[in-house]
Design a protein around this motif. Structure first.
Motif, PDB file in Angstrom:
ATOM      1  N   ASP A   1       0.884  -1.195   0.201  1.00 58.60           N
ATOM      2  CA  ASP A   1      -0.035   0.008   0.011  1.00 58.60           C
ATOM      3  C   ASP A   1       0.985   1.316   0.019  1.00 58.60           C
ATOM      4  O   ASP A   1       1.521   1.452   1.059  1.00 58.60           O
ATOM      5  CB  ASP A   1      -1.020   0.005   1.217  1.00 58.60           C
ATOM      6  N   VAL A   2       0.881   2.024  -1.048  1.00 55.36           N
ATOM      7  CA  VAL A   2       1.692   3.208  -1.303  1.00 55.36           C
ATOM      8  C   VAL A   2       1.463   4.352  -0.305  1.00 55.36           C
ATOM      9  O   VAL A   2       2.067   5.543  -0.397  1.00 55.36           O
ATOM     10  CB  VAL A   2       1.992   3.637  -2.667  1.00 55.36           C
ATOM     11  N   ASP A   3       0.425   4.343   0.385  1.00 55.08           N
ATOM     12  CA  ASP A   3       0.243   5.078   1.533  1.00 55.08           C
ATOM     13  C   ASP A   3       1.423   5.330   2.493  1.00 55.08           C
ATOM     14  O   ASP A   3       1.301   6.222   3.350  1.00 55.08           O
ATOM     15  CB  ASP A   3      -0.962   4.702   2.434  1.00 55.08           C
ATOM     16  N   VAL A   4       2.186   4.224   2.528  1.00 52.40           N
ATOM     17  CA  VAL A   4       3.332   4.388   3.226  1.00 52.40           C
ATOM     18  C   VAL A   4       4.511   5.368   2.819  1.00 52.40           C
ATOM     19  O   VAL A   4       5.205   5.841   3.610  1.00 52.40           O
ATOM     20  CB  VAL A   4       4.153   3.135   3.313  1.00 52.40           C
TER      21      VAL A   4
ATOM     22  N   GLU B   1       6.007  12.512  -2.096  1.00 54.39           N
ATOM     23  CA  GLU B   1       6.522  11.345  -3.054  1.00 54.39           C
ATOM     24  C   GLU B   1       5.197  11.180  -3.980  1.00 54.39           C
ATOM     25  O   GLU B   1       5.658  11.002  -5.423  1.00 54.39           O
ATOM     26  CB  GLU B   1       7.035  10.309  -2.383  1.00 54.39           C
ATOM     27  N   LEU B   2       3.971  11.059  -3.495  1.00 63.01           N
ATOM     28  CA  LEU B   2       2.894  10.631  -4.497  1.00 63.01           C
ATOM     29  C   LEU B   2       1.553  10.968  -3.555  1.00 63.01           C
ATOM     30  O   LEU B   2       1.518  11.068  -2.460  1.00 63.01           O
ATOM     31  CB  LEU B   2       2.966   9.084  -4.308  1.00 63.01           C
ATOM     32  N   THR B   3       0.511  11.440  -4.492  1.00 63.68           N
ATOM     33  CA  THR B   3      -0.691  11.872  -3.875  1.00 63.68           C
ATOM     34  C   THR B   3      -1.455  10.246  -3.571  1.00 63.68           C
ATOM     35  O   THR B   3      -1.713   9.646  -4.381  1.00 63.68           O
ATOM     36  CB  THR B   3      -1.354  12.503  -4.884  1.00 63.68           C
TER      37      THR B   3
ATOM     38  N   TRP C   1      10.719   7.200  -2.272  1.00 67.24           N
ATOM     39  CA  TRP C   1      10.539   5.871  -3.004  1.00 67.24           C
ATOM     40  C   TRP C   1      11.940   5.213  -3.083  1.00 67.24           C
ATOM     41  O   TRP C   1      11.859   3.952  -3.188  1.00 67.24           O
ATOM     42  CB  TRP C   1      10.720   6.660  -4.564  1.00 67.24           C
ATOM     43  N   GLY C   2      12.877   5.558  -2.741  1.00 67.81           N
ATOM     44  CA  GLY C   2      14.395   5.137  -2.566  1.00 67.81           C
ATOM     45  C   GLY C   2      14.310   4.144  -1.557  1.00 67.81           C
ATOM     46  O   GLY C   2      14.523   2.899  -1.512  1.00 67.81           O
ATOM     47  N   GLU C   3      13.653   4.451  -0.159  1.00 68.76           N
ATOM     48  CA  GLU C   3      13.606   3.588   0.804  1.00 68.76           C
ATOM     49  C   GLU C   3      12.451   2.302   0.438  1.00 68.76           C
ATOM     50  O   GLU C   3      12.619   1.256   0.754  1.00 68.76           O
ATOM     51  CB  GLU C   3      12.882   4.356   2.082  1.00 68.76           C
TER      52      GLU C   3
ATOM     53  N   GLY D   1      13.455  -4.827  -9.371  1.00 71.86           N
ATOM     54  CA  GLY D   1      13.287  -4.224  -7.989  1.00 71.86           C
ATOM     55  C   GLY D   1      14.290  -2.980  -8.315  1.00 71.86           C
ATOM     56  O   GLY D   1      14.518  -2.319  -7.239  1.00 71.86           O
ATOM     57  N   GLY D   2      14.652  -2.845  -9.635  1.00 70.58           N
ATOM     58  CA  GLY D   2      15.350  -1.414  -9.702  1.00 70.58           C
ATOM     59  C   GLY D   2      14.765  -0.129  -9.710  1.00 70.58           C
ATOM     60  O   GLY D   2      13.425  -0.127  -9.316  1.00 70.58           O
ATOM     61  N   PRO D   3      15.275   1.008  -9.903  1.00 70.09           N
ATOM     62  CA  PRO D   3      14.710   2.168 -10.086  1.00 70.09           C
ATOM     63  C   PRO D   3      13.411   2.129 -10.661  1.00 70.09           C
ATOM     64  O   PRO D   3      13.431   1.796 -11.936  1.00 70.09           O
ATOM     65  CB  PRO D   3      15.627   3.207 -10.593  1.00 70.09           C
TER      66      PRO D   3
END
Length: 205
Positions: free
Chosen positions: A26-29, A34-36, A47-49, A90-92
């Motif tokens: 869940d990209v709420d993390v 970084e993101l809406t 994003w890096g973490e 799993g890259g950038p």
């Protein structure tokens, strides 16, 4: 992640033994910068973490796949946050080039097994009202995708989104709250397409 470190966190969430698993994130993390997202959390991950956490999980041979959720277009009035990215092993994360990101809100990509067709939903000019279903093709995986093409036979004036193409490309699942749905919330719809006989391998819905 920050208090325990990446290695300890990965070890804690990875199933033991030979158990296969699917990674749901869940990209709420992510930090709101970084993101809406639906439920922004102050001091969230970069994003890096997030990539550092996911990389060892998705490159493990026991991993069956990865799902990323979610995005709220109501919090992104100008559509600037609705973009489709790709990460290889799993890259950038890099922006998907070509038609999928050419206009409007673009979400929920599903890529065919050969990597040559991408299905997604988009709220862009020329649609039927709500988010609609689109696809784009390319000749090889090293090229950008071509123009976004609406799946007009499958789209309606209601919400149509979250497409998922199956392994052999013959079945598409998607979410919709069109007429005929069993509840006010979007239901799961299914369509099957026919394969052509003779000549090039072409599949039509």
């Amino acid at each position: 992640v920050r208090s325990r470190g990446l290695d300890a966190t990965v070890a804690e969430v990875t199933p033991p033994g030979d158990r296969r698993y699917w990674v749901f994130t869940d990209v709420d993390v992510l930090d709101p910068g970084e993101l809406t997202v639906d439920a922004p959390q102050p001091d969230g991950l970069s994003w890096g973490e997030l990539g550092g956490l996911l990389r060892p999980l998705v490159t493990d041979p026991r991993c069956l796949g990865l799902t990323l959720a979610c995005y709220n277009p109501d919090l992104d009035s100008d559509g600037s946050g609705a973009r489709i990215f790709v990460s290889v092993n799993g890259g950038p994360a890099t922006l998907v080039s070509g038609g999928p990101n050419s206009a409007g809100d673009n979400n929920h990509p599903s890529v065919s097994h050969d990597g040559l067709t991408i299905y997604f939903d988009s709220l862009r000019p020329g649609g039927l009202g709500g988010p609609g279903l689109y696809f784009a093709k390319r000749d090889n995986t090293g090229e950008p995708f071509g123009p976004a093409v609406p799946l007009t036979a499958l789209s309606s004036a209601a919400f149509d989104g979250r497409p998922f193409i199956n392994w052999d490309g013959g079945e598409l699942l998607f979410s919709s709250n069109r007429a005929g749905s069993e509840s006010p919330a979007p239901d799961i719809w299914r369509t099957v397409r026919k394969r052509s006989r003779g000549g090039p391998k072409v599949i039509y819905f």
